[in-house]
Design a protein around this motif. Structure first.
Motif, PDB file in Angstrom:
ATOM      1  N   ARG A 189      97.032 -15.883  30.876  1.00 32.80           N
ATOM      2  CA  ARG A 189      95.898 -16.771  31.228  1.00 32.80           C
ATOM      3  C   ARG A 189      94.699 -16.174  31.927  1.00 32.80           C
ATOM      4  N   ARG A 205      98.350 -15.497  35.156  1.00 34.95           N
ATOM      5  CA  ARG A 205      99.606 -15.822  34.834  1.00 34.95           C
ATOM      6  C   ARG A 205     100.001 -15.774  33.295  1.00 34.95           C
ATOM      7  N   HIS A 231     101.674 -16.897  29.728  1.00 36.80           N
ATOM      8  CA  HIS A 231     102.003 -18.021  29.056  1.00 36.80           C
ATOM      9  C   HIS A 231     102.773 -17.557  28.036  1.00 36.80           C
ATOM     10  N   ARG A 265      96.421 -23.529  24.081  1.00 42.88           N
ATOM     11  CA  ARG A 265      96.227 -22.509  25.272  1.00 42.88           C
ATOM     12  C   ARG A 265      96.459 -20.938  24.964  1.00 42.88           C
ATOM     13  N   LYS A 266      97.375 -20.677  23.922  1.00 37.62           N
ATOM     14  CA  LYS A 266      97.318 -19.360  23.397  1.00 37.62           C
ATOM     15  C   LYS A 266      95.851 -18.739  22.930  1.00 37.62           C
ATOM     16  N   ARG A 304      93.065 -19.755  23.594  1.00 37.62           N
ATOM     17  CA  ARG A 304      92.260 -19.817  24.569  1.00 37.62           C
ATOM     18  C   ARG A 304      92.364 -18.523  25.382  1.00 37.62           C
ATOM     19  N   ASN A 305      93.687 -18.169  25.485  1.00 41.79           N
ATOM     20  CA  ASN A 305      93.967 -16.998  26.443  1.00 41.79           C
ATOM     21  C   ASN A 305      93.556 -15.596  25.282  1.00 41.79           C
TER      22      ASN A 305
END
Length: 165
Positions: free
Chosen positions: A38, A42, A44, A66-67, A69-70
């Protein structure tokens, strides 16, 4: 490729696991776990489907997941698969960078690999402009992980093998 048994974490009579055995686990695994980083540092972790093709792992994600964007911020990943049994099997962890695949011919081969492995439920098409589309017409971003380092954790006869590419 360098193969090394780590005797600190292996039974006295263990030997290094051949890469071919780890590659078989990666090829046959129905589910894998992807770890991305992240923006705040952190980890993910999420489950996903992956295919093994030409000595690399491939997976797809939506740009806004989320992945996704990461990965737009940090390409470093770990892909993990294996089994959840203590006394049998082999767990494999790949470490490397997730690199976006944009080549239309390669994307078509990846789409074929998904369908061959997972059936028509996971059918993707590739448009002429290189979009990787699911059955609903939504675009997915495809990433390749060419392993830099991989670990194999043998269970039953406990062992830890490291492969460096």
């Amino acid at each position: 490729m360098e193969t090394r048994l780590d005797t600190r974490y292996s039974a006295d009579d263990a030997t290094a696991i051949p890469w071919a055995q780890a590659r078989k686990v990666l090829t046959e695994a129905e589910v894998s776990w992807l770890t991305t980083i992240r923006p705040d540092g952190r980890p993910h972790v999420t489950t996903l489907l992956a295919v093994w093709l030409d000595d690399s792992a491939y997976f797809c994600t939506g740009a806004e997941e989320r992945k996704g964007r990461n990965l737009a911020e940090n390409p470093h990943v770990a892909l993990t698969t294996g089994c959840n049994r203590l006394h049998e099997g082999l767990d494999v962890v790949l470490e490397g960078d997730a690199v976006r695949v944009r080549d239309t011919a390669k994307l078509r081969r990846i789409a074929e690999a998904y369908e061959a492995k997972y059936g028509s439920e996971w059918r993707f098409t590739v448009s002429d402009d290189g979009a990787f589309l699911n059955t609903y017409g939504d675009e997915a971003l495809v990433y390749e992980i060419a392993p830099v380092t991989a670990f194999g954790f043998g269970k039953g006869l406990y062992s830890q093998t490291r492969w460096r590419f």
